[in-house]
Design a protein around this motif. Structure first.
Motif, PDB file in Angstrom:
ATOM      1  N   SER B  27      -1.315  22.173  -5.903  1.00 30.77           N
ATOM      2  CA  SER B  27      -1.611  22.100  -7.189  1.00 30.77           C
ATOM      3  C   SER B  27      -0.488  22.156  -8.262  1.00 30.77           C
ATOM      4  CB  SER B  27      -2.358  23.394  -7.203  1.00 30.77           C
ATOM      5  OG  SER B  27      -2.658  23.618  -8.748  1.00 30.77           O
ATOM      6  N   GLY B  28      -0.477  21.294  -9.054  1.00 33.09           N
ATOM      7  CA  GLY B  28       0.516  21.049 -10.277  1.00 33.09           C
ATOM      8  C   GLY B  28       1.588  20.067 -10.007  1.00 33.09           C
ATOM      9  N   HIS B  29       1.641  19.385  -8.710  1.00 35.45           N
ATOM     10  CA  HIS B  29       2.525  18.266  -8.308  1.00 35.45           C
ATOM     11  C   HIS B  29       2.058  17.137  -9.268  1.00 35.45           C
ATOM     12  CE1 HIS B  29       5.139  19.982  -4.805  1.00 35.45           C
ATOM     13  NE2 HIS B  29       5.099  20.634  -5.813  1.00 35.45           N
ATOM     14  N   THR B  30       2.860  16.347  -9.933  1.00 35.92           N
ATOM     15  CA  THR B  30       2.498  15.235 -10.612  1.00 35.92           C
ATOM     16  C   THR B  30       2.686  13.938  -9.873  1.00 35.92           C
ATOM     17  OG1 THR B  30       4.705  15.027 -11.640  1.00 35.92           O
ATOM     18  CG2 THR B  30       2.949  16.191 -12.891  1.00 35.92           C
ATOM     19  N   SER B  73      -5.035  14.331  -9.181  1.00 32.16           N
ATOM     20  CA  SER B  73      -5.036  15.359  -7.745  1.00 32.16           C
ATOM     21  C   SER B  73      -5.038  14.749  -6.644  1.00 32.16           C
ATOM     22  CB  SER B  73      -5.882  16.579  -8.093  1.00 32.16           C
ATOM     23  OG  SER B  73      -5.843  17.393  -7.304  1.00 32.16           O
ATOM     24  N   SER B  96       7.083  17.915  -7.549  1.00 34.41           N
ATOM     25  CA  SER B  96       6.817  18.170  -8.902  1.00 34.41           C
ATOM     26  C   SER B  96       7.338  17.323  -9.915  1.00 34.41           C
ATOM     27  CB  SER B  96       7.323  19.661  -9.021  1.00 34.41           C
ATOM     28  OG  SER B  96       8.591  19.732  -8.823  1.00 34.41           O
TER      29      SER B  96
END
Lengths: 114, 114
Positions: B27-30, B73, B96
């Motif tokens: 979650s949050g990794h682009t 995602s 990230s």
């Protein structure tokens, strides 16, 4: 374009012996360099990385690697091998923090005998 | 989630069929990457997603391979009209901020074409 060469597809050592896994890279610009380890039936785990700070990089499980620009090398070492170190090791190079993908070598399988 | 999740872990399919492989990044990794790992060949880069930018598809081996990432995602890698040479372990990784910081890998999907 950047590339990575790992010398020796298979390295065998005795428990307690020095581990040396060789990696040479090719890059026209300052590289970022990585070592990953893959245990059987598992994904890759980051061991250590060089990102232009100290040339001697310490990683997990007692491993370290030294960036030598003059030799275009980033060899992985560990003073004393453990049976649990048996795995496949991959060296990888990148030239841009927020852009290109990592380029991996073909891997070196480390065997440790008692 | 806590790690990169891939499903299924194993897939056996008949030659000529289509397959879909799924990757759920941290979650949050682009950044999200797909690699293919074949015996003795190391990791072959396939495709790279970074945020809302157009993906880097330069590693896809043929037009039978495609990938999408919905909502920044989950990603799906699709192989159409599978061939025996497509048999490999397909690894997904996320980061990230791009390759310079190292990736977190999933455990992979082992694809066998029969």
């Amino acid at each position: 374009a950047q590339s990575v060469t790992q010398l020796g597809s298979h390295v065998s050592v005795s428990e307690g012996a020095l581990v040396l896994l060789r990696c040479n890279y090719s890059s026209s610009v300052p590289p970022y360099l990585f070592w990953y380890v893959q245990y059987p039936n598992q994904g890759l785990q980051l061991l250590l990385k060089y990102t232009s700070a100290a040339t001697l990089v310490k990683g997990i499980n007692g491993f370290e690697a030294e960036f030598k620009k003059s030799e275009t090398s980033f060899h992985l070492t560990k003073p004393s091998a453990h049976m649990s170190d048996a795995a496949e090791y991959f060296c990888a190079v990148s030239v841009n923090q927020a852009g290109t993908a990592l380029i991996f070598g073909k891997g070196t399988t480390l065997s440790v005998s008692s | 989630g806590a790690g990169v999740s891939q499903s299924p872990s194993n897939k056996v399919t008949e030659k000529g069929k289509d397959v879909e492989l799924r990757c759920d990044p941290i979650s949050g990794h682009t950044a999200l990457y797909w690699y293919r790992q074949s015996l003795g060949q190391g990791l072959e880069f396939l495709i790279y997603f970074q945020g809302n930018s157009a993906p880097d598809k330069s590693g896809l081996p043929s037009d039978r391979f495609s990938a999408e990432r919905t909502g920044g995602s989950v990603s799906t890698l699709t192989i159409q009209r599978t061939q025996q040479e497509d048999s490999a372990v397909y690894l997904c990784a996320s980061s990230s901020a791009g390759g310079g910081y190292g990736y977190t890998f999933g455990s992979g999907t082992r694809l066998t074409i029969v």
